[in-house]
Design a protein around this motif. Structure first.
Motif, PDB file in Angstrom:
ATOM      1  N   ARG A  71       0.836  -1.190   0.000  1.00 44.66           N
ATOM      2  CA  ARG A  71       0.000   0.000   0.000  1.00 44.66           C
ATOM      3  C   ARG A  71       0.878   1.250   0.000  1.00 44.66           C
ATOM      4  O   ARG A  71       2.051   1.199   0.374  1.00 44.66           O
ATOM      5  CB  ARG A  71      -0.996  -0.014   1.149  1.00 44.66           C
ATOM      6  N   GLU A  72       0.305   2.356  -0.420  1.00 47.51           N
ATOM      7  CA  GLU A  72       1.055   3.610  -0.559  1.00 47.51           C
ATOM      8  C   GLU A  72       1.330   4.281   0.790  1.00 47.51           C
ATOM      9  O   GLU A  72       2.375   4.875   0.980  1.00 47.51           O
ATOM     10  CB  GLU A  72       0.298   4.581  -1.465  1.00 47.51           C
ATOM     11  N   GLU A  73       0.375   4.198   1.721  1.00 49.69           N
ATOM     12  CA  GLU A  73       0.526   4.901   2.993  1.00 49.69           C
ATOM     13  C   GLU A  73       1.281   4.048   4.016  1.00 49.69           C
ATOM     14  O   GLU A  73       1.345   2.826   3.907  1.00 49.69           O
ATOM     15  CB  GLU A  73      -0.832   5.349   3.545  1.00 49.69           C
ATOM     16  N   LYS A  76       3.693   0.670   5.072  1.00 51.24           N
ATOM     17  CA  LYS A  76       3.525   0.172   3.701  1.00 51.24           C
ATOM     18  C   LYS A  76       3.556  -1.356   3.668  1.00 51.24           C
ATOM     19  O   LYS A  76       4.469  -1.977   3.136  1.00 51.24           O
ATOM     20  CB  LYS A  76       4.604   0.767   2.797  1.00 51.24           C
TER      21      LYS A  76
END
Length: 132
Positions: A71-73, A76
């Motif tokens: 995931r980007e946030e 991660k």
């Protein structure tokens, strides 16, 4: 189980196990997240080889390819992981499939860790009768 990670300068770190195993993290080493993926591949590879040997299948070689999406946030974490097994030898397909299922559903602790954190773990396999 015990181990330690030691900073060895710049952006390099050395991970040591109590048995003397080493991994280099950072510059010219493997990232911790890639190490996690490789640990899953190693865990399931060991399982599949041992299970097929117990089944007395004529396994000649095994390669496990693994890929993951994060995931980007932050943090991660892996959201999806795909494992592809290349099984070499005149191995019975049903037994190969069963060995993989046992590893993924029962034995591979590293894969179970990912699944418990919500990671979608998928797999595929191919049996290659003759190694080129």
């Amino acid at each position: 189980m015990k181990g330690k990670v030691r900073w060895i300068g710049d952006s390099k770190f050395e991970a040591l196990t109590e048995e003397g195993g080493k991994i280099l993290f950072g510059e010219k080493g493997i990232s911790p997240m890639k190490t996690l993926l490789l640990s899953v591949a190693g865990c399931t590879a060991i399982d599949v080889v041992m299970i097929l040997q117990k089944m007395r299948e004529p396994l000649e070689d095994l390669e496990v390819e693994i890929s993951g999406e994060r995931r980007e946030e932050h943090p991660k974490i892996y959201t999806k992981v795909h494992i592809h097994y290349k099984i070499y030898g005149n191995v019975n397909e049903e037994k190969a499939k069963r060995a993989i299922e046992l590893s993924q559903e029962k034995y591979c602790s590293a894969s179970a860790h990912l699944k418990l954190s919500g990671t979608e773990v998928t797999y595929s396999y191919e049996i290659i009768r003759e190694k080129v």
